[in-house]
Design a protein around this motif. Structure first.
Motif, mmCIF file in Angstrom:
data_model
loop_
_atom_site.group_PDB
_atom_site.id
_atom_site.type_symbol
_atom_site.label_atom_id
_atom_site.label_comp_id
_atom_site.label_asym_id
_atom_site.label_seq_id
_atom_site.Cartn_x
_atom_site.Cartn_y
_atom_site.Cartn_z
ATOM 1 N N SER A 73 -0.658 -4.008 4.908
ATOM 2 C CA SER A 73 -1.563 -3.248 4.060
ATOM 3 C C SER A 73 -0.850 -2.049 3.446
ATOM 4 C CB SER A 73 -2.757 -2.720 4.878
ATOM 5 O OG SER A 73 -3.610 -3.750 5.271
ATOM 6 N N PRO A 74 -0.926 -1.869 2.130
ATOM 7 C CA PRO A 74 -0.458 -0.617 1.541
ATOM 8 C C PRO A 74 -1.351 0.531 2.008
ATOM 9 C CG PRO A 74 -0.644 -2.347 -0.128
ATOM 10 C CD PRO A 74 -1.329 -2.852 1.102
ATOM 11 N N VAL A 75 -0.733 1.582 2.512
ATOM 12 C CA VAL A 75 -1.465 2.751 3.005
ATOM 13 C C VAL A 75 -0.849 4.006 2.407
ATOM 14 C CG1 VAL A 75 -2.033 4.155 5.037
ATOM 15 C CG2 VAL A 75 -2.191 1.658 5.159
ATOM 16 N N VAL A 76 -1.713 4.879 1.909
ATOM 17 C CA VAL A 76 -1.289 6.194 1.426
ATOM 18 C C VAL A 76 -1.864 7.217 2.398
ATOM 19 C CG1 VAL A 76 -1.311 7.831 -0.472
ATOM 20 C CG2 VAL A 76 -1.321 5.370 -0.951
ATOM 21 N N ARG A 77 -1.003 7.985 3.058
ATOM 22 C CA ARG A 77 -1.436 8.963 4.069
ATOM 23 C C ARG A 77 -1.086 10.364 3.598
ATOM 24 N NH1 ARG A 77 0.705 7.210 9.479
ATOM 25 N NH2 ARG A 77 -1.010 5.703 9.257
ATOM 26 N N HIS A 78 -2.110 11.191 3.500
ATOM 27 C CA HIS A 78 -1.937 12.547 2.971
ATOM 28 C C HIS A 78 -2.419 13.563 3.992
ATOM 29 C CE1 HIS A 78 -3.172 16.151 0.617
ATOM 30 N NE2 HIS A 78 -2.089 15.867 -0.071
ATOM 31 N N SER A 79 -1.599 14.563 4.286
ATOM 32 C CA SER A 79 -1.967 15.646 5.206
ATOM 33 C C SER A 79 -2.139 16.929 4.418
ATOM 34 C CB SER A 79 -0.885 15.836 6.281
ATOM 35 O OG SER A 79 -0.754 14.666 7.060
ATOM 36 N N SER A 80 -3.273 17.585 4.618
ATOM 37 C CA SER A 80 -3.518 18.850 3.932
ATOM 38 C C SER A 80 -2.937 19.997 4.752
ATOM 39 C CB SER A 80 -5.015 19.052 3.717
ATOM 40 O OG SER A 80 -5.686 19.109 4.959
ATOM 41 N N GLY A 81 -2.954 21.172 4.187
ATOM 42 C CA GLY A 81 -2.376 22.327 4.863
ATOM 43 C C GLY A 81 -3.102 22.714 6.129
ATOM 44 N N ASP A 82 -4.392 22.371 6.245
ATOM 45 C CA ASP A 82 -5.160 22.743 7.442
ATOM 46 C C ASP A 82 -5.169 21.640 8.494
ATOM 47 O OD1 ASP A 82 -6.719 20.884 6.225
ATOM 48 O OD2 ASP A 82 -8.433 22.200 5.845
ATOM 49 N N GLY A 83 -4.301 20.644 8.328
ATOM 50 C CA GLY A 83 -4.174 19.601 9.336
ATOM 51 C C GLY A 83 -5.048 18.390 9.137
ATOM 52 N N ARG A 84 -5.905 18.405 8.132
ATOM 53 C CA ARG A 84 -6.732 17.229 7.885
ATOM 54 C C ARG A 84 -5.888 16.100 7.296
ATOM 55 N NH1 ARG A 84 -11.469 19.445 4.231
ATOM 56 N NH2 ARG A 84 -9.632 20.429 3.293
ATOM 57 N N VAL A 85 -6.181 14.889 7.745
ATOM 58 C CA VAL A 85 -5.442 13.717 7.296
ATOM 59 C C VAL A 85 -6.402 12.784 6.562
ATOM 60 C CG1 VAL A 85 -4.082 11.706 7.979
ATOM 61 C CG2 VAL A 85 -3.807 13.875 9.203
ATOM 62 N N SER A 86 -5.999 12.335 5.390
ATOM 63 C CA SER A 86 -6.783 11.327 4.678
ATOM 64 C C SER A 86 -5.891 10.123 4.406
ATOM 65 C CB SER A 86 -7.348 11.887 3.370
ATOM 66 O OG SER A 86 -6.316 12.356 2.533
ATOM 67 N N GLU A 87 -6.506 8.960 4.481
ATOM 68 C CA GLU A 87 -5.784 7.716 4.243
ATOM 69 C C GLU A 87 -6.535 6.867 3.233
ATOM 70 O OE1 GLU A 87 -3.329 6.670 8.333
ATOM 71 O OE2 GLU A 87 -4.973 5.386 7.680
ATOM 72 N N VAL A 88 -5.773 6.192 2.392
ATOM 73 C CA VAL A 88 -6.320 5.184 1.492
ATOM 74 C C VAL A 88 -5.612 3.881 1.825
ATOM 75 C CG1 VAL A 88 -6.694 4.487 -0.885
ATOM 76 C CG2 VAL A 88 -6.732 6.918 -0.283
ATOM 77 N N ARG A 89 -6.405 2.849 2.066
ATOM 78 C CA ARG A 89 -5.837 1.591 2.564
ATOM 79 C C ARG A 89 -6.326 0.422 1.720
ATOM 80 N NH1 ARG A 89 -4.048 -0.324 7.906
ATOM 81 N NH2 ARG A 89 -4.072 1.892 8.472
ATOM 82 N N LEU A 90 -5.377 -0.421 1.315
ATOM 83 C CA LEU A 90 -5.687 -1.697 0.680
ATOM 84 C C LEU A 90 -5.476 -2.794 1.709
ATOM 85 C CD1 LEU A 90 -4.934 0.247 -1.743
ATOM 86 C CD2 LEU A 90 -4.256 -1.801 -2.983
ATOM 87 N N LEU A 91 -6.239 -3.875 1.577
ATOM 88 C CA LEU A 91 -6.127 -4.975 2.534
ATOM 89 C C LEU A 91 -5.528 -6.204 1.871
ATOM 90 C CD1 LEU A 91 -9.529 -4.681 4.430
ATOM 91 C CD2 LEU A 91 -7.341 -3.580 4.929
ATOM 92 N N PRO A 92 -4.797 -7.021 2.648
ATOM 93 C CA PRO A 92 -4.115 -8.194 2.082
ATOM 94 C C PRO A 92 -5.009 -9.408 1.882
ATOM 95 C CG PRO A 92 -3.619 -7.999 4.409
ATOM 96 C CD PRO A 92 -4.438 -6.803 4.063
ATOM 97 N N VAL A 93 -6.291 -9.262 2.155
ATOM 98 C CA VAL A 93 -7.219 -10.390 2.040
ATOM 99 C C VAL A 93 -7.237 -10.897 0.604
ATOM 100 C CG1 VAL A 93 -9.621 -11.099 2.315
ATOM 101 C CG2 VAL A 93 -8.616 -9.419 3.900
ATOM 102 N N MET A 104 -10.214 12.653 13.027
ATOM 103 C CA MET A 104 -9.814 13.639 12.035
ATOM 104 C C MET A 104 -9.258 12.984 10.767
ATOM 105 S SD MET A 104 -6.292 15.011 13.819
ATOM 106 C CE MET A 104 -6.179 16.372 12.711
ATOM 107 N N ALA A 105 -9.016 11.686 10.818
ATOM 108 C CA ALA A 105 -8.481 10.986 9.658
ATOM 109 C C ALA A 105 -9.625 10.423 8.832
ATOM 110 C CB ALA A 105 -7.548 9.858 10.098
ATOM 111 N N LEU A 106 -9.710 10.819 7.589
ATOM 112 C CA LEU A 106 -10.699 10.300 6.661
ATOM 113 C C LEU A 106 -10.078 9.113 5.943
ATOM 114 C CD1 LEU A 106 -13.424 10.551 5.187
ATOM 115 C CD2 LEU A 106 -12.284 12.117 3.587
ATOM 116 N N THR A 107 -10.643 7.932 6.143
ATOM 117 C CA THR A 107 -10.055 6.707 5.604
ATOM 118 C C THR A 107 -10.945 6.117 4.515
ATOM 119 O OG1 THR A 107 -8.969 6.197 7.707
ATOM 120 C CG2 THR A 107 -9.248 4.386 6.137
#
Length: 301
Positions: A127-147, A18-21
Motif C-alpha cells: 500500500s502506498p502510505v504518506v505519513r506526516h508528523s506535525s510539530g506537536d507530535g500528531r501523526v496523520s497518514e493517507v493510505r491507498l489499498l492494492p485492491v 494518535m495517528a489520524l488515518t
C-alpha cells in the motif's frame, strides 16, 4: 481473498490512536483511469480526503501525487512508504524517502523513481502510505489499498501506449542539423521534424513555427547567408508538405553570425550548420508579424 481483507481491517484498527488515518473502506475501493495523448492518470479516491494519483505525461515516466479537498496536512515534509501487506507476515515497509508537502490542492509530486517503486509495490500487494508528523507530535497518514489494482493498471498501460512520444516542453524546440554541408534533410532530421509535426496535429493550440537558418564560416558571408536561407526553406517545405500552412511559418536566416561552437574544426562547423525550430502557442496565422511574413515570402523568390 476475504481473509486478506479481514487482515487489512485488523491492522488498520490497531493503528495508534494518535495517528489520524485517511483511507477508503475496503468494499468501496476503486481505481479510475483517465487520459488522452498528452497525459494518463491512474487514481484511487480517498474518502474525506481527496485522491492519490499516478500521472504520466507524454515523453516522461510516471510521478505520484496526493490531492486534497482541503489543506488537511501542514507544510514541511512527509515520509512515503510502500507498506507491507498484513497477509504477508515477515515483510517490512519500504521507506521511499521524503516528499515536500505544500498547502495547495496538490500536496506534493513524487519523483519518478518513487512512483515506479510504489507501482511495483502495488503489484506486490503493498500500500502506498504518506505519513506526516506535525510539530506537536500528531501523526496523520493517507493510505491507498492494492485492491483491484491489477486490472486498473492494465487499463492505464493501454492509455500509456497511446501517449505522444514527447510533451510540449520536450518538443517545442529542436536543432535540425546539416552535417554534410548541403541543404537536404537527412533521416535524423526528418525523424525530429516528424515528432514535432505529430504534436502540432494533436494540439491545435500549437499553431506557429519559427525557423532560424544558420551556417558555418566556410564560405564568404553572402554564400553562407544563402545556405542558411535554403536550409530554413528545406525545413519549411517539410512542414508544408505535411499540411502546415505557410502563413503559420516564420523564416529567418543568419548565415554564420550566431555559431553554437567555435568554427575551429570540422566537428564544430558541422554543429553550426543547422536550423533552429521553435513551436509556439501563438496568435492565429493571420496575426503573425508582418515583417516575419515578408521575410518568409522574400526567401522563396
Amino acid at each position: 481473498m476475504r481473509q486478506r481483507y479481514l487482515a487489512l481491517l485488523s491492522v488498520f484498527a490497531s493503528l495508534p490512536a494518535m495517528a489520524l488515518t485517511f483511507q477508503t473502506r475496503l468494499e468501496s475501493i476503486e481505481w479510475t483511469v483517465e487520459g488522452d495523448k498528452f497525459e494518463c492518470r491512474l487514481a484511487q479516491p480517498i474518502t474525506d480526503f481527496g485522491s492519490g494519483e499516478f500521472v504520466r505525461k507524454a515523453g516522461e515516466q510516471a510521478t505520484f501525487r496526493l490531492k486534497a479537498y482541503n489543506p488537511m496536512m501542514g507544510g514541511g515534509s512527509a515520509t512515503l512508504l510502500a507498506a507491507a501487506a498484513p497477509w504477508q507476515p515477515g515483510r517490512d515497509d519500504i521507506n521511499l524517502g521524503t516528499v515536500r508537502v505544500g498547502s495547495g490542492n496538490v500536496l506534493f509530486n513524487s519523483s519518478q523513481v518513487q512512483a515506479g517503486r510504489l507501482i511495483s509495490g502495488l503489484m506486490d500487494g503493498r500500500s502506498p502510505v504518506v505519513r506526516h508528523s506535525s510539530g506537536d507530535g500528531r501523526v496523520s497518514e493517507v493510505r491507498l489499498l492494492p485492491v483491484r489494482f491489477t486490472k486498473a493498471f492494465a487499463d492505464y498501460q493501454g492509455c500509456v501506449a497511446k501517449l505522444l512520444p514527447q510533451n510540449f516542453e520536450q518538443v517545442k524546440q529542436s536543432e535540425i542539423g546539416f552535417p554534410g554541408g548541403g541543404i537536404e534533410l537527412d533521416s535524423a532530421a526528418k525523424a525530429k521534424l516528424q515528432v514535432m509535426l505529430e504534436y502540432m496535429k494533436a494540439d491545435p493550440t500549437v499553431n506557429h513555427i519559427e525557423l532560424d537558418g544558420h551556417s558555418d564560416n566556410s564560405g564568404n558571408r553572402l554564400t553562407n547567408r544563402d545556405l542558411s536561407r535554403r536550409r530554413a526553406l528545406a525545413v519549411m517545405e517539410f512542414f508544408k508538405a505535411n499540411g502546415i500552412q505557410e502563413s503559420q511559418i516564420t523564416v529567418r536566416f543568419h548565415g554564420e553570425r550566431y555559431p553554437v561552437a567555435p568554427n575551429t574544426n570540422n566537428v564544430n562547423r558541422a554543429k553550426n550548420r543547422r536550423v533552429a525550430v521553435r513551436l509556439d502557442r501563438g496568435a492565429p496565422a493571420e496575426q503573425v508579424a508582418p515583417q516575419a511574413t515578408k521575410a518568409a515570402t522574400s526567401a522563396t523568390s
